[in-house]
Design a protein around this motif. Structure first.
Motif, PDB file in Angstrom:
ATOM      1  N   MET A   1       0.812  -1.192   0.000  1.00 17.90           N
ATOM      2  CA  MET A   1       0.000   0.000   0.000  1.00 17.90           C
ATOM      3  C   MET A   1       0.859   1.260   0.000  1.00 17.90           C
ATOM      4  O   MET A   1       0.526   2.231  -0.656  1.00 17.90           O
ATOM      5  CB  MET A   1      -0.925  -0.032   1.223  1.00 17.90           C
ATOM      6  N   ASN A   2       1.979   1.234   0.738  1.00 18.68           N
ATOM      7  CA  ASN A   2       2.865   2.396   0.767  1.00 18.68           C
ATOM      8  C   ASN A   2       3.467   2.689  -0.594  1.00 18.68           C
ATOM      9  O   ASN A   2       3.691   3.848  -0.929  1.00 18.68           O
ATOM     10  CB  ASN A   2       3.975   2.209   1.802  1.00 18.68           C
ATOM     11  N   ARG A   3       3.755   1.640  -1.370  1.00 20.00           N
ATOM     12  CA  ARG A   3       4.315   1.854  -2.714  1.00 20.00           C
ATOM     13  C   ARG A   3       3.299   2.542  -3.613  1.00 20.00           C
ATOM     14  O   ARG A   3       3.660   3.381  -4.426  1.00 20.00           O
ATOM     15  CB  ARG A   3       4.739   0.522  -3.327  1.00 20.00           C
ATOM     16  N   ILE A   4       2.039   2.185  -3.474  1.00 25.20           N
ATOM     17  CA  ILE A   4       0.992   2.816  -4.274  1.00 25.20           C
ATOM     18  C   ILE A   4       0.859   4.284  -3.883  1.00 25.20           C
ATOM     19  O   ILE A   4       0.825   5.171  -4.741  1.00 25.20           O
ATOM     20  CB  ILE A   4      -0.347   2.072  -4.117  1.00 25.20           C
ATOM     21  N   LEU A   5       0.793   4.568  -2.606  1.00 27.36           N
ATOM     22  CA  LEU A   5       0.693   5.944  -2.129  1.00 27.36           C
ATOM     23  C   LEU A   5       1.907   6.754  -2.572  1.00 27.36           C
ATOM     24  O   LEU A   5       1.775   7.892  -3.021  1.00 27.36           O
ATOM     25  CB  LEU A   5       0.555   5.974  -0.608  1.00 27.36           C
ATOM     26  N   SER A   6       3.072   6.156  -2.483  1.00 28.04           N
ATOM     27  CA  SER A   6       4.302   6.824  -2.895  1.00 28.04           C
ATOM     28  C   SER A   6       4.286   7.171  -4.388  1.00 28.04           C
ATOM     29  O   SER A   6       4.801   8.212  -4.787  1.00 28.04           O
ATOM     30  CB  SER A   6       5.509   5.951  -2.577  1.00 28.04           C
ATOM     31  N   ALA A   7       3.679   6.326  -5.194  1.00 26.82           N
ATOM     32  CA  ALA A   7       3.599   6.590  -6.632  1.00 26.82           C
ATOM     33  C   ALA A   7       2.821   7.880  -6.908  1.00 26.82           C
ATOM     34  O   ALA A   7       3.081   8.573  -7.890  1.00 26.82           O
ATOM     35  CB  ALA A   7       2.942   5.417  -7.354  1.00 26.82           C
ATOM     36  N   PHE A   8       1.876   8.219  -6.041  1.00 26.13           N
ATOM     37  CA  PHE A   8       1.064   9.423  -6.218  1.00 26.13           C
ATOM     38  C   PHE A   8       1.645  10.651  -5.523  1.00 26.13           C
ATOM     39  O   PHE A   8       1.266  11.776  -5.859  1.00 26.13           O
ATOM     40  CB  PHE A   8      -0.357   9.185  -5.691  1.00 26.13           C
ATOM     41  N   THR A   9       2.546  10.454  -4.576  1.00 30.77           N
ATOM     42  CA  THR A   9       3.009  11.590  -3.779  1.00 30.77           C
ATOM     43  C   THR A   9       4.490  11.919  -3.919  1.00 30.77           C
ATOM     44  O   THR A   9       4.902  13.026  -3.583  1.00 30.77           O
ATOM     45  CB  THR A   9       2.705  11.356  -2.291  1.00 30.77           C
ATOM     46  N   ALA A  10       5.302  11.009  -4.410  1.00 28.82           N
ATOM     47  CA  ALA A  10       6.754  11.228  -4.463  1.00 28.82           C
ATOM     48  C   ALA A  10       7.114  12.412  -5.370  1.00 28.82           C
ATOM     49  O   ALA A  10       7.860  13.302  -4.960  1.00 28.82           O
ATOM     50  CB  ALA A  10       7.471   9.967  -4.925  1.00 28.82           C
ATOM     51  N   HIS A  11       6.619  12.430  -6.582  1.00 28.33           N
ATOM     52  CA  HIS A  11       6.967  13.534  -7.478  1.00 28.33           C
ATOM     53  C   HIS A  11       6.413  14.868  -6.990  1.00 28.33           C
ATOM     54  O   HIS A  11       7.163  15.859  -6.945  1.00 28.33           O
ATOM     55  CB  HIS A  11       6.523  13.255  -8.919  1.00 28.33           C
ATOM     56  N   PRO A  12       5.136  14.963  -6.609  1.00 29.51           N
ATOM     57  CA  PRO A  12       4.671  16.247  -6.077  1.00 29.51           C
ATOM     58  C   PRO A  12       5.522  16.733  -4.894  1.00 29.51           C
ATOM     59  O   PRO A  12       5.834  17.918  -4.792  1.00 29.51           O
ATOM     60  CB  PRO A  12       3.230  15.958  -5.652  1.00 29.51           C
ATOM     61  N   ALA A  13       5.918  15.830  -4.030  1.00 35.28           N
ATOM     62  CA  ALA A  13       6.761  16.213  -2.894  1.00 35.28           C
ATOM     63  C   ALA A  13       8.113  16.734  -3.355  1.00 35.28           C
ATOM     64  O   ALA A  13       8.684  17.632  -2.741  1.00 35.28           O
ATOM     65  CB  ALA A  13       6.939  15.028  -1.945  1.00 35.28           C
ATOM     66  N   SER A  14       8.621  16.212  -4.467  1.00 37.67           N
ATOM     67  CA  SER A  14       9.929  16.644  -4.969  1.00 37.67           C
ATOM     68  C   SER A  14       9.913  18.091  -5.451  1.00 37.67           C
ATOM     69  O   SER A  14      10.966  18.711  -5.581  1.00 37.67           O
ATOM     70  CB  SER A  14      10.412  15.712  -6.089  1.00 37.67           C
ATOM     71  N   VAL A  15       8.732  18.621  -5.733  1.00 32.20           N
ATOM     72  CA  VAL A  15       8.598  20.034  -6.118  1.00 32.20           C
ATOM     73  C   VAL A  15       7.864  20.810  -5.019  1.00 32.20           C
ATOM     74  O   VAL A  15       7.292  21.866  -5.258  1.00 32.20           O
ATOM     75  CB  VAL A  15       7.934  20.214  -7.502  1.00 32.20           C
ATOM     76  N   ASP A  16       7.888  20.254  -3.801  1.00 31.44           N
ATOM     77  CA  ASP A  16       7.334  20.883  -2.613  1.00 31.44           C
ATOM     78  C   ASP A  16       5.851  21.205  -2.743  1.00 31.44           C
ATOM     79  O   ASP A  16       5.405  22.311  -2.438  1.00 31.44           O
ATOM     80  CB  ASP A  16       8.143  22.144  -2.278  1.00 31.44           C
ATOM     81  N   GLU A  17       5.077  20.234  -3.238  1.00 28.06           N
ATOM     82  CA  GLU A  17       3.634  20.381  -3.378  1.00 28.06           C
ATOM     83  C   GLU A  17       2.935  19.142  -2.843  1.00 28.06           C
ATOM     84  O   GLU A  17       3.519  18.058  -2.816  1.00 28.06           O
ATOM     85  CB  GLU A  17       3.234  20.555  -4.849  1.00 28.06           C
ATOM     86  N   THR A  18       1.687  19.318  -2.462  1.00 23.11           N
ATOM     87  CA  THR A  18       0.862  18.168  -2.138  1.00 23.11           C
ATOM     88  C   THR A  18       0.353  17.575  -3.456  1.00 23.11           C
ATOM     89  O   THR A  18       0.499  18.189  -4.527  1.00 23.11           O
ATOM     90  CB  THR A  18      -0.342  18.568  -1.270  1.00 23.11           C
ATOM     91  N   TYR A  19      -0.283  16.427  -3.356  1.00 25.55           N
ATOM     92  CA  TYR A  19      -0.862  15.794  -4.548  1.00 25.55           C
ATOM     93  C   TYR A  19      -1.850  16.735  -5.236  1.00 25.55           C
ATOM     94  O   TYR A  19      -1.807  16.932  -6.457  1.00 25.55           O
ATOM     95  CB  TYR A  19      -1.546  14.489  -4.145  1.00 25.55           C
ATOM     96  N   PHE A  20      -2.743  17.370  -4.468  1.00 29.03           N
ATOM     97  CA  PHE A  20      -3.773  18.219  -5.063  1.00 29.03           C
ATOM     98  C   PHE A  20      -3.214  19.546  -5.562  1.00 29.03           C
ATOM     99  O   PHE A  20      -3.674  20.065  -6.575  1.00 29.03           O
ATOM    100  CB  PHE A  20      -4.941  18.417  -4.096  1.00 29.03           C
TER     101      PHE A  20
END
Length: 77
Positions: free
Chosen positions: A1-20
């Protein structure tokens, strides 16, 4: 489950943003690119219209995005 969540949040976090926040920015970016493409297509048919519109939009988008995710004060290559 963490890998799935990470797939949606890792890149946005890399540009200092939330998913939304990232979704909103990416949607705005896509819409702006659509406008640039539309201007370029009209210019292809009617070269006297929108002669610099698409290039100005693309330059503005580049300025807005080229340092995203870089630490403050450090330019990305």
């Amino acid at each position: 489950m963490n890998r799935i969540l990470s797939a949606f949040t890792a890149h946005p976090a890399s540009v200092d943003e939330t998913y939304f926040e990232h979704m909103r920015f990416a949607g705005w970016f896509a819409g702006t690119l659509f406008l640039a493409a539309s201007a370029a297509l009209i210019h292809a048919i009617l070269p006297f219209l929108f002669d610099k519109t698409a290039s100005r939009i693309v330059a503005r988008l580049y300025d807005r995005t080229h340092n995203r995710g870089a630490p403050q004060g450090v330019a990305a290559e």
